[in-house]
Design a protein around this motif. Structure first.
Motif, mmCIF file in Angstrom:
data_model
loop_
_atom_site.group_PDB
_atom_site.id
_atom_site.type_symbol
_atom_site.label_atom_id
_atom_site.label_comp_id
_atom_site.label_asym_id
_atom_site.label_seq_id
_atom_site.Cartn_x
_atom_site.Cartn_y
_atom_site.Cartn_z
ATOM 1 N N ASN A 1 -8.422 0.919 13.179
ATOM 2 C CA ASN A 1 -7.768 0.971 11.958
ATOM 3 C C ASN A 1 -6.716 -0.166 11.820
ATOM 4 O OD1 ASN A 1 -6.319 1.788 14.358
ATOM 5 N ND2 ASN A 1 -5.360 3.720 13.227
ATOM 6 N N VAL B 1 -7.493 -2.904 12.119
ATOM 7 C CA VAL B 1 -8.113 -4.142 11.275
ATOM 8 C C VAL B 1 -7.942 -4.024 9.765
ATOM 9 C CG1 VAL B 1 -10.157 -5.121 10.951
ATOM 10 C CG2 VAL B 1 -9.912 -4.295 12.957
ATOM 11 N N LEU B 2 -8.003 -2.798 9.444
ATOM 12 C CA LEU B 2 -7.945 -2.591 7.787
ATOM 13 C C LEU B 2 -6.439 -2.557 7.309
ATOM 14 C CD1 LEU B 2 -10.686 0.158 7.370
ATOM 15 C CD2 LEU B 2 -10.589 -2.162 6.689
ATOM 16 N N ALA B 3 -5.755 -1.792 8.387
ATOM 17 C CA ALA B 3 -4.333 -1.946 7.835
ATOM 18 C C ALA B 3 -3.713 -3.232 7.863
ATOM 19 C CB ALA B 3 -3.450 -1.018 8.827
ATOM 20 N N THR C 1 4.114 3.338 9.775
ATOM 21 C CA THR C 1 3.773 2.477 8.563
ATOM 22 C C THR C 1 4.006 3.071 7.070
ATOM 23 O OG1 THR C 1 1.549 3.056 8.625
ATOM 24 C CG2 THR C 1 1.942 1.189 9.786
ATOM 25 N N GLU C 2 4.522 2.059 6.237
ATOM 26 C CA GLU C 2 4.667 2.742 5.011
ATOM 27 C C GLU C 2 3.455 2.809 3.956
ATOM 28 O OE1 GLU C 2 7.543 0.973 1.638
ATOM 29 O OE2 GLU C 2 8.345 0.488 3.594
ATOM 30 N N GLU C 3 3.277 3.927 3.488
ATOM 31 C CA GLU C 3 2.110 4.261 2.656
ATOM 32 C C GLU C 3 2.088 3.206 1.615
ATOM 33 O OE1 GLU C 3 0.629 8.227 2.348
ATOM 34 O OE2 GLU C 3 -0.911 7.016 1.954
ATOM 35 N N ARG C 4 0.935 2.643 1.646
ATOM 36 C CA ARG C 4 0.595 1.333 0.531
ATOM 37 C C ARG C 4 -0.116 2.068 -0.776
ATOM 38 N NH1 ARG C 4 -2.841 -2.493 1.888
ATOM 39 N NH2 ARG C 4 -3.739 -1.057 3.727
ATOM 40 N N ALA D 1 -3.508 0.951 -1.907
ATOM 41 C CA ALA D 1 -4.687 1.353 -1.437
ATOM 42 C C ALA D 1 -5.481 2.301 -1.947
ATOM 43 C CB ALA D 1 -4.610 1.803 0.295
ATOM 44 N N PHE D 2 -4.996 3.056 -2.864
ATOM 45 C CA PHE D 2 -5.667 3.990 -3.557
ATOM 46 C C PHE D 2 -6.667 3.433 -4.713
ATOM 47 C CE2 PHE D 2 -2.849 7.143 -1.701
ATOM 48 C CZ PHE D 2 -3.663 8.235 -1.258
ATOM 49 N N ALA D 3 -6.424 2.210 -5.191
ATOM 50 C CA ALA D 3 -6.962 1.466 -6.158
ATOM 51 C C ALA D 3 -7.865 0.379 -5.424
ATOM 52 C CB ALA D 3 -5.927 1.005 -7.132
ATOM 53 N N GLY D 4 -9.264 0.407 -5.745
ATOM 54 C CA GLY D 4 -10.007 -0.605 -5.300
ATOM 55 C C GLY D 4 -9.728 -1.783 -5.811
#
Lengths: 373, 443
Positions: free
Chosen positions: B2, B4-6, B343-346, B349-352
């Motif tokens: 994870n 890698v992605l965050a 980690t703060e919620e980004r 990330a919900f929008a592609g």
């Protein structure tokens, strides 16, 4: 990590049993260069081989002569009385689980095709089944809004997971088997504690029914996809959304699966396309077309050996593509209705497929390499 | 994975408490995979926590008095508990029950202070009792209990009566398992060879007093001592020659590279733990009013980076997660605190295809950005791009255990290493703990 040494052991056993079944098919001494491709594609290579293989393509641009498998029907399993929604091989490959709209989950011997057990308990149709990583449990997701956990020790119903407020459509275990993720028509993904049978987290995942949910190889990520056309990747521990993959046209996304190394996600969408997404860059790196998928959530899998992609289709066939060249290398015909479910054997070149109402069979296909062509 | 992605920068050390687990625990150890936590309790029970579900999954019920230490075998199959009830027990987590059976019990005639597995073979134990130090070998070929004794120069014979024996206050295998390091009550650090059981070095640590804690850097080249003068010292270790036939040993004073202490409150330390990359050190303070963990930055001259405040429950033990910026600490009231860095919620990330920016930036349009292109041309280019081979099997990232991997590669073939690998245990890689579903009527 699931991809470990022992997973590959049965592969050797296969080449033995194959030789036993088919004395003329001797995959071991390859007569020429073309043939030598066959055994590797056939049986997954042992782990050290696959690691040496990866740097190899760099120096010589290898000519693309994709290995064409030769899957032949070997078994036909009948028993379900309504559309079969999912089939899955057990982690050791000895059994096949299937579920259907007839509210039943069935367990079959993948060798003989004999029925081992029928799990009764769901009060509505069942949409998905999943095996725990060690084969101790089977989970099933149903329209009765529950997920049920079945023990493989005594074939008893171990837990009923209540929480979803609408049909449950998809289910999968984490690699450690201590967590379970499920998604459904309430548009949420739930993460469950397997031993207690309680919800740990509810992810406000999508704005349409969730059609597939899966963990990556080390269990740190959850990916979900939905009829809203989005694929979201979540952090298992915090439940935060890390990324969203979306195609411009937003076709309904019906199934996703991580590649064995979790770098890519294989996604099928209802524009009759299967795409391979690179998760980190959010880029589509491969597209596979040729089959028909406009209406149903049809599952897709990596074929045995991880060199092909296999998928069901609404034209009653099963399609197999070469992973790299994206060519269709074989089409399996025989089913008499839409093929909703496909599954690959974990160690041997075997594929299971199952179809809807007018057919109601599960078919097992085995690759019998052509010799001397 | 994870990580890698965050793509947000996270702190290399934990900052806040994520969960508190009620456990009556006095000491905790993460297993080498970081998925489980073993907690030793006052009442003699050790509990295995699954950090995936934050649930108690196994009960190790065998001691009748307080557990003084817990340790894990390298692939997490075996757990070693030491207790004041004079016993050391090896538990086999592969048994299919919530109450695992024991693989072995070793009984001593005094309370046991600590026990640890040999890093390479869980059939070799290092056991420190109130008076003595033992290497317990359970392998059939080498079976036995061997006492490790400090040797003195024959020259100062006359002093022999009053310094007959220094007490041992702490003992540890080094990460390679070739040596045993012992902290004594007179401020010296003794080094023994694990195979020959002979003393090969004595290091004087001036001003240390009683050395009652030792923790190794992941590389095995350094260690930190905890001593009665309330200072944590990081020492660089020399390279030890293989033991000679006439049992010679080196006498050498070691000068600390760093000294960690609190100059104002002069607090003593319960325990300390390195981060997995060895760049940070966490010290659990024996503060009598607050739960405090100090974190020092070793890359920047051992500067104090942060002090974590866990409230009023006093700290008893601290252990850093084997591959994450996460720490487990225990309190005198029996809670286990899991520290993490949130980690703060980004929301982006919900929008592609969206990227969050911290500030407004002026967008510069690329020259060809809105050019109308031939669709066929785009499709052709896409097809070309897709020609590239993809690797779906090869694992890309390795765990952050860089330093530890390094020592594993070095000198795997000398006599000491081969001795330890002889008659290996059945603690094999890829082993998985069975998930046991609780009965519904229990709830």
């Amino acid at each position: 990590m699931n991809v470990d040494g022992d997973d590959y052991k049965p592969a050797d056993e296969f080449s033995e049993t194959n030789g036993y079944d088919e004395p003329q098919a001797e995959p071991l001494p390859p007569p020429d260069g073309r043939e030598s491709v066959a055994p590797t594609a056939l049986s997954p290579p042992p782990l050290p081989d696959s690691s040496t293989q990866t740097p190899a393509p760099v120096p010589q641009p290898k000519p693309h002569t994709p290995y064409r498998p030769n899957y032949k029907p070997t078994l036909m399993l009948s028993g379900h009385s309504r559309s079969i929604s999912s089939v899955k091989f057990s982690p050791d490959g000895s059994m096949l689980a299937s579920c259907a709209a007839d509210k039943l989950v069935k367990l079959w011997d993948s060798e003989t095709g004999d029925i081992i057990h029928t799990f009764e308990g769901h009060t509505e149709g069942v949409s998905d089944v999943a095996w725990s990583g060690n084969g101790d449990f089977l989970a099933s997701a149903s329209d009765d809004k529950t997920v049920r956990l079945w023990s493989m020790e005594d074939y008893a119903e171990r837990k009923v997971l209540y929480g979803h407020t609408n049909f449950v459509f998809c289910v999968n275990f984490s690699p450690s088997s201590s967590l379970l993720a499920s998604g459904g028509f309430d548009e949420s993904v739930r993460v469950w504690d397997v031993s207690k049978g309680k919800t740990l987290k509810t992810l406000p995942a999508h704005s349409d029914p969730v059609t597939a949910v899966t963990f990556n190889h080390d269990g740190t990520l959850i990916a979900s996809c939905s009829m809203d056309g989005l694929i979201r990747i979540w952090d298992t521990e915090s439940g935060q959304c890390l990324k969203t993959l979306a195609d411009d046209d937003n076709p309904i996304c019906s199934h996703i699966k991580f590649t064995p190394n979790s770098v890519f996600i294989l996604a099928s969408t209802q524009d009759s396309t299967i795409r391979l997404w690179k998760a980190q860059t959010s880029k589509c790196v491969k597209t596979y077309t040729g089959h028909t998928n406009r209406t149903y959530c049809i599952s897709t899998d990596f074929a045995p050996g991880h060199k092909h992609i296999v998928s069901g289709s609404e034209d009653m066939k099963v399609y197999i593509w070469d992973l790299q060249t994206r060519e269709i290398v074989q089409v399996l015909e025989g089913h008499r209705d839409v093929v909703l479910a496909v599954a690959s054997h974990p160690t041997r070149p075997m594929i299971a497929s199952a179809a809807m109402e007018k057919d109601l069979t599960i078919r097992i296909w085995a690759d019998e390499p052509l010799v001397g062509v | 994975m994870n990580r890698v992605l965050a793509n947000t920068l996270t702190s290399p050390y934990p900052t806040t408490i994520q969960t508190s687990l009620e456990s009556y625990a006095l000491n905790v150890r993460y297993d080498p995979s970081g998925r489980f936590l073993a907690a030793g309790r006052q009442d003699g029970v050790a509990v295995i926590w699954d950090l995936d579900t934050k649930g108690q999954v196994r009960w190790l019920d065998g001691h009748v008095k307080m557990i003084t230490s817990v340790d894990w075998s390298q692939n997490s199959r075996y757990v070693l508990t030491a207790s004041k009830d004079w016993n050391v027990i090896i538990w086999d987590l592969a048994s299919e029950s919530e109450y695992p059976r024991r693989k072995a019990t070793v009984r001593f005639d005094v309370p046991v202070v600590s026990a640890s597995f040999h890093p390479k073979n869980s059939q070799i134990l290092l056991v420190l009792t109130s008076f003595e130090l033992w290497i317990v070998d359970l392998r059939s070929e080498y079976k036995g209990q061997y006492e490790l004794v400090e040797v003195f120069d024959d020259s100062d014979e006359e002093g022999g009566s009053h310094r007959a024996r220094n007490g041992f206050a702490a003992a540890r295998f080094d990460p390679s398992g070739k040596h045993v390091f012992v902290g004594t009550t007179s401020g010296t650090l003794l080094v023994f060879n694990t195979r020959t059981k002979t003393m090969i070095a004595r290091h004087k640590i001036s001003g240390a007093g009683i050395i009652r804690g030792l923790v190794f850097h992941p590389s095995g080249r350094r260690l930190v001592t905890n001593s009665s003068d309330r200072v944590l010292r990081q020492l660089n270790l020399p390279v030890y020659a293989p033991p000679t036939a006439d049992n010679e040993y080196i006498e050498q004073e070691l000068e600390p590279t760093h000294r960690f202490h609190d100059p104002i409150s002069k607090v003593a330390w319960h325990n300390m733990s390195y981060s997995p990359d060895g760049e940070w050190l966490a010290g659990g303070a024996a503060d009598d009013a607050a739960h405090k963990i100090y974190i020092w930055d070793l890359a920047r001259e051992g500067l104090l980076a942060s002090t974590l405040d866990g409230g009023r429950e006093l700290l008893t033990d601290v252990h850093w997660h084997p591959n994450k910026p996460s720490i487990a600490s225990t309190t005198n009231l029996g809670s286990i605190f899991i520290w993490h860095c949130p980690t703060e919620e980004r929301w982006g990330a919900f929008a592609g295809g969206f990227e969050e920016v911290d500030e407004n930036i002026e967008y510069e349009e690329r020259e060809d950005e809105f050019d109308i292109e031939d669709e066929a041309e785009i499709a052709r280019r896409k097809m070309l791009e897709e020609e590239e081979d993809v690797d779906i099997d090869g694992v890309v990232e390795s765990v952050t255990n860089g330093a530890a991997d390094l020592i594993r590669q070095n000198g795997e073939d000398d006599e000491d290493a081969l001795w330890a690998l002889d008659d290996p245990d059945d603690d094999v890689k890829g082993w998985k703990l069975k998930v046991i579903s609780e009965d519904d009527d229990m709830m």
